[in-house]
Design a protein around this motif. Structure first.
Motif, short mmCIF file in Angstrom:
data_model
loop_
_atom_site.label_atom_id
_atom_site.label_comp_id
_atom_site.label_asym_id
_atom_site.label_seq_id
_atom_site.Cartn_x
_atom_site.Cartn_y
_atom_site.Cartn_z
N VAL A 19 2.90 -2.91 -8.11
CA VAL A 19 3.16 -3.92 -7.09
C VAL A 19 2.58 -5.26 -7.52
O VAL A 19 1.46 -5.34 -8.04
CB VAL A 19 2.50 -3.51 -5.74
CG1 VAL A 19 2.73 -4.58 -4.68
CG2 VAL A 19 3.02 -2.16 -5.27
N ILE A 20 3.35 -6.33 -7.32
CA ILE A 20 2.83 -7.69 -7.35
C ILE A 20 2.86 -8.18 -5.91
O ILE A 20 3.93 -8.33 -5.32
CB ILE A 20 3.68 -8.62 -8.24
CG1 ILE A 20 3.73 -8.10 -9.68
CG2 ILE A 20 3.11 -10.04 -8.22
CD1 ILE A 20 4.71 -8.87 -10.55
N ALA A 21 1.68 -8.38 -5.32
CA ALA A 21 1.58 -8.81 -3.92
C ALA A 21 1.04 -10.23 -3.87
O ALA A 21 0.13 -10.59 -4.62
CB ALA A 21 0.66 -7.87 -3.15
N VAL A 22 1.61 -11.04 -2.99
CA VAL A 22 1.19 -12.44 -2.83
C VAL A 22 0.80 -12.65 -1.37
O VAL A 22 1.62 -12.42 -0.47
CB VAL A 22 2.30 -13.42 -3.24
CG1 VAL A 22 1.78 -14.85 -3.23
CG2 VAL A 22 2.86 -13.07 -4.61
N LEU A 68 0.82 -1.21 0.00
CA LEU A 68 0.00 0.00 0.00
C LEU A 68 0.85 1.26 0.00
O LEU A 68 0.52 2.26 -0.66
CB LEU A 68 -0.95 -0.03 1.20
CG LEU A 68 -2.05 -1.10 1.10
CD1 LEU A 68 -2.63 -1.41 2.47
CD2 LEU A 68 -3.13 -0.67 0.13
N PHE A 69 1.98 1.24 0.72
CA PHE A 69 2.89 2.39 0.67
C PHE A 69 3.49 2.53 -0.72
O PHE A 69 3.59 3.64 -1.25
CB PHE A 69 4.01 2.23 1.71
CG PHE A 69 3.73 2.92 3.01
CD1 PHE A 69 4.11 4.23 3.21
CD2 PHE A 69 3.09 2.25 4.04
CE1 PHE A 69 3.86 4.88 4.41
CE2 PHE A 69 2.81 2.88 5.25
CZ PHE A 69 3.20 4.21 5.44
N LYS A 92 -9.99 -3.23 1.08
CA LYS A 92 -10.63 -2.02 1.62
C LYS A 92 -9.66 -0.85 1.63
O LYS A 92 -10.01 0.28 1.23
CB LYS A 92 -11.17 -2.27 3.02
CG LYS A 92 -11.90 -1.06 3.60
CD LYS A 92 -12.58 -1.37 4.93
CE LYS A 92 -13.32 -0.13 5.43
NZ LYS A 92 -14.03 -0.38 6.71
N ALA A 93 -8.41 -1.09 2.06
CA ALA A 93 -7.43 0.00 2.14
C ALA A 93 -7.11 0.55 0.75
O ALA A 93 -7.02 1.77 0.56
CB ALA A 93 -6.16 -0.49 2.83
#
Length: 339
Positions: free
Chosen positions: A172-175, A163-164, A187-188
């Motif tokens: 971003v690739i988030a896992v 998120l930052f 939600k964020a």
């Protein structure tokens, strides 16, 4: 006649007194009834919230089981679309508590779990706005140095680093395999309007495409899952109270999710990986990713890695040799080389 008048006066006074007593009684009774109604209303509200939470838990478990039952395959990555509304009641969605972070290059929103249960992550965020502040500060300094860097966040938890980075306009690739964490990242990112910067995969990263057991301790609650091969976890499972099966992908599989604009050139990446000491397992199948993408920095919890070294043998040394071959050496936050 005088005596009769006196009796009439006395009678009127007595009647007035009785009426006043009755009025006082009724007023007191009315207050008691109102108080009882307020108490019952609070109880009904509490029961309603408990019922909603129970429904949410049932739905979370159901969705998690749906993920568990999917057979791992070549296409085992599960992409969660952050631009769509998660299928939760508005009351449940609104009940997720979110915190405004302090400014570290940028500021953003983090949505947390019950801070009394998830003490290590949500509890710290609730008190201080972020967790791992020193690491986050160093992470953001690298993004300032490389503003076009792709961010890879493995073991994203509630999504602080993702998120930052997204607020800083890095892709971003988030896992992250845990549904309740995915919901909070959703939600964020919706609140911050950063959904288009994040590709979120509902998986874990391992050395093979398979189903593995992710276990969560009572102390860490929703955060900090520990991940490794099933045969290793079976011996350790008795130390934990929660476990679930998730589909894994390899580090190399993340190449398929690099945004199109990065593919026209050799992209640069900043990696944050936190799988509670099993980073060396996740990096066993990463050579294709590192060959195609220039990794400028990789953030790893070195202490957890050393604590788990007795479980995974020489994999830590193998990981270090692999990283060294790409000119990545282990340093602490104060620039001291680690051994």
């Amino acid at each position: 006649a005088l005596l009769l008048a006196c009796w009439l006066v006395i009678y009127v006074l007595l009647r007035n007194h009785e009426r006043q007593e009755m009025l006082n009684y009724l007023q007191q009774r009315d207050k008691q009834l109102n108080k009882m109604m307020a108490i019952n209303l609070d109880r009904l509200t509490s029961l309603r919230n408990d019922l909603d939470n129970f429904k949410y838990d049932l739905k979370s478990n159901y969705l998690q089981k749906m993920l568990d039952q999917m057979n791992p395959s070549r296409k085992s990555a599960i992409v969660y679309d952050l631009n769509r509304r998660f299928n939760e009641s508005q009351r449940i969605y609104d009940s997720i508590h979110c915190v405004r972070t302090p400014t570290i290059v940028v500021n953003t929103t983090l949505c947390i779990h019950n801070p009394k249960k998830d003490v290590q992550v949500s509890g710290v965020v609730f008190e201080h706005g972020v967790y791992e502040k020193e690491v986050l500060t160093e992470f953001m300094s690298h993004l300032s140095k490389y503003p076009d860097a792709l961010v890879v966040d493995i073991g994203a938890n509630i999504g602080q680093y993702s998120l930052f980075a997204a607020k800083n306009k890095n892709y971003v690739i988030a896992v992250e395999p845990v549904y309740s964490n995915l919901l909070r990242m959703h939600k964020a990112s919706q609140m911050e309007n950063t959904t288009d910067y994040i590709t979120l995969l509902a998986n874990a990263v391992s050395n093979e495409r398979q189903q593995v057991r992710v276990v969560q301790s009572e102390q860490t609650s929703y955060g900090l899952p520990s991940l490794d091969r099933v045969d290793i976890l079976t011996e350790e499972a008795s130390a934990y109270t929660k476990e679930m099966l998730v589909n894994t992908i390899t580090f190399n599989d993340l190449i398929d999710y690099v945004p199109q604009e990065y593919k026209a050139r050799i992209p640069r990446a900043i990696v944050k990986i936190d799988v509670s000491g099993y980073e060396s397992v996740a990096l066993l199948k990463a050579e294709r990713f590192f060959n195609l993408i220039e990794v400028s920095a990789i953030f790893i919890d070195w202490l957890k890695l050393k604590e788990n070294s007795f479980l995974i043998g020489n994999l830590v040394d193998k990981m270090l040799r692999f990283l060294n071959s790409y000119e990545l050496n282990a340093y602490s936050l104060n620039n001291t080389q680690l051994k």
